[in-house]
Design a protein around this motif. Sequence first.
Motif, short mmCIF file in Angstrom:
data_model
loop_
_atom_site.label_atom_id
_atom_site.label_comp_id
_atom_site.label_asym_id
_atom_site.label_seq_id
_atom_site.Cartn_x
_atom_site.Cartn_y
_atom_site.Cartn_z
N VAL A 261 0.84 -1.19 0.00
CA VAL A 261 0.00 0.00 0.00
C VAL A 261 0.88 1.24 0.00
O VAL A 261 2.04 1.20 0.38
N LYS A 262 0.28 2.35 -0.43
CA LYS A 262 0.95 3.64 -0.40
C LYS A 262 0.22 4.57 0.56
O LYS A 262 -0.95 4.34 0.89
N ARG A 263 0.94 5.61 0.98
CA ARG A 263 0.34 6.58 1.88
C ARG A 263 -0.94 7.16 1.25
O ARG A 263 -0.93 7.60 0.10
N GLY A 264 -2.04 7.11 2.04
CA GLY A 264 -3.31 7.63 1.56
C GLY A 264 -4.22 6.59 0.93
O GLY A 264 -5.38 6.90 0.61
N ASP A 265 -3.73 5.35 0.74
CA ASP A 265 -4.58 4.28 0.18
C ASP A 265 -5.65 3.87 1.19
O ASP A 265 -5.40 3.79 2.40
N LEU A 266 -6.84 3.58 0.70
CA LEU A 266 -7.93 3.08 1.54
C LEU A 266 -7.61 1.65 1.97
O LEU A 266 -7.32 0.79 1.13
N ILE A 267 -7.65 1.38 3.27
CA ILE A 267 -7.36 0.03 3.75
C ILE A 267 -8.54 -0.58 4.52
O ILE A 267 -8.57 -1.78 4.79
N GLY A 268 -9.54 0.23 4.91
CA GLY A 268 -10.69 -0.30 5.64
C GLY A 268 -11.62 0.80 6.08
O GLY A 268 -11.48 1.97 5.68
N TYR A 269 -12.58 0.41 6.97
CA TYR A 269 -13.59 1.36 7.44
C TYR A 269 -13.73 1.27 8.96
O TYR A 269 -13.57 0.20 9.56
N VAL A 270 -14.03 2.41 9.57
CA VAL A 270 -14.21 2.48 11.02
C VAL A 270 -15.35 1.57 11.45
O VAL A 270 -16.38 1.44 10.76
N GLY A 271 -15.16 0.93 12.62
CA GLY A 271 -16.20 0.05 13.15
C GLY A 271 -16.17 0.01 14.66
O GLY A 271 -15.57 0.88 15.32
N ASN A 272 -16.77 -1.05 15.19
CA ASN A 272 -16.89 -1.20 16.64
C ASN A 272 -16.65 -2.65 17.02
O ASN A 272 -17.27 -3.18 17.94
N THR A 273 -15.75 -3.33 16.32
CA THR A 273 -15.48 -4.74 16.56
C THR A 273 -14.43 -4.91 17.66
O THR A 273 -13.66 -4.00 17.95
N GLY A 274 -14.43 -6.11 18.25
CA GLY A 274 -13.48 -6.38 19.31
C GLY A 274 -13.90 -5.74 20.61
O GLY A 274 -15.08 -5.47 20.86
N ARG A 275 -12.92 -5.49 21.48
CA ARG A 275 -13.21 -4.88 22.79
C ARG A 275 -13.24 -3.36 22.62
O ARG A 275 -12.27 -2.66 22.84
N SER A 276 -14.41 -2.85 22.26
CA SER A 276 -14.56 -1.44 21.94
C SER A 276 -15.86 -0.92 22.55
O SER A 276 -16.88 -1.62 22.57
N ALA A 277 -15.82 0.34 23.01
CA ALA A 277 -17.00 0.92 23.67
C ALA A 277 -17.90 1.65 22.70
O ALA A 277 -19.08 1.88 22.98
N ALA A 278 -17.37 2.06 21.52
CA ALA A 278 -18.16 2.81 20.54
C ALA A 278 -17.39 2.81 19.23
O ALA A 278 -16.19 2.51 19.20
N PRO A 279 -18.07 3.12 18.11
CA PRO A 279 -17.36 3.16 16.82
C PRO A 279 -16.19 4.14 16.87
O PRO A 279 -16.36 5.32 17.18
N HIS A 280 -15.03 3.65 16.55
CA HIS A 280 -13.84 4.50 16.53
C HIS A 280 -12.69 3.73 15.89
O HIS A 280 -12.77 2.51 15.69
N LEU A 281 -11.61 4.43 15.59
CA LEU A 281 -10.37 3.81 15.11
C LEU A 281 -9.32 3.90 16.21
O LEU A 281 -9.02 5.00 16.70
N HIS A 282 -8.80 2.76 16.61
CA HIS A 282 -7.64 2.75 17.51
C HIS A 282 -6.39 2.62 16.63
O HIS A 282 -6.25 1.66 15.88
N TYR A 283 -5.50 3.59 16.75
CA TYR A 283 -4.34 3.69 15.85
C TYR A 283 -3.05 3.72 16.67
O TYR A 283 -2.92 4.49 17.61
N GLU A 284 -2.08 2.85 16.30
CA GLU A 284 -0.79 2.79 16.99
C GLU A 284 0.36 2.92 16.00
O GLU A 284 0.25 2.48 14.85
N VAL A 285 1.45 3.50 16.47
CA VAL A 285 2.71 3.56 15.73
C VAL A 285 3.79 2.89 16.57
O VAL A 285 3.95 3.23 17.75
N HIS A 286 4.51 1.96 15.98
CA HIS A 286 5.60 1.27 16.67
C HIS A 286 6.90 1.57 15.95
O HIS A 286 6.96 1.58 14.72
#
Length: 322
Positions: A261-286
Amino acid sequence: MAKVKYYYDPETLSYRKIEPKKSETVKKSILWILGAMLIAFFGFIGFSQFLMSPKERTQKRELENLKLHYELLSKRMEESSEVLTALQERDNNIYRTYFEANPIPEEQRKAGFGGVNRYKHLDGFNNSEMIKDVTKKIDVLSKQMVVQSKSLDEIVNLAREKHKMLAAIPAILPVKNQDLTRTASGYGMRMHPILKVWKMHNGMDFTAPTGTPIFASGNGKVVKAHRSSTFGKVIYIDHGYGYTTIYAHMSKMVARKGQKVKRGDLIGYVGNTGRSAAPHLHYEVHKNGRPVNPIYYYYGDLTPEEFIAMQKASQQKGQSYD
């Protein structure tokens, strides 16, 4: 012939011959012998070079020349060592820092030579210590030059791929964040919404309606695209250069494992799956396997004023969304 000496005798009113004493004669003989020996000794020292064979004189000149060249070589090696030290400092503190390469440890640059005595074969010569000293200096300098040469080769390769690295670093927001109203929770200790305990929150939460597009924040390769009990539908992108990003709680994944993928490519859509309290994106940088604060990687999107505003919003120590 020795001169005969006389003295005047007032009693007889005549001159009489002076007879030398035996002790005086012995003393003079000894002094004469010693004087002759000293003259012979110093004469031998002064004219010894004329007594040398042509081969001995040549060897003596060569030895003197070698000592002179050793002093000059030693001085040049010290000057080269100073130049190399300055280059090592620039390498660690400027070049490698600029290209985000780990500095080379001092012990690696100046490590000695272990094992058996590698200079034992130089023992037994008239100038063994001098020869061993200059050989050690050359060995140390040569090893440092090899280490520095490899480092510069690495820097050259990094410079050639600088544009690739800049494109790979996660440098944009993973969701469109108009007016920064979607920043819900930042990096740090937060109250977990389900477990109700304080936990380390290793990323940032962006609230958005289910189905909001999620974009890759940098060039890379999808290494994971699956569903987990914690993150729900989640995608991991390996950007290279030590960077990995995580996009969690998706409603739908568009990118697949192994996809580039390249920067700015669509990879998915926001949801509420897993251990989540409301629709949102959890984003991490390692970086190099450790989570870092993602807020420092939005320089491709935010103005300084927007960065300060987002930083203040992310520092609110409230409850996270996951």
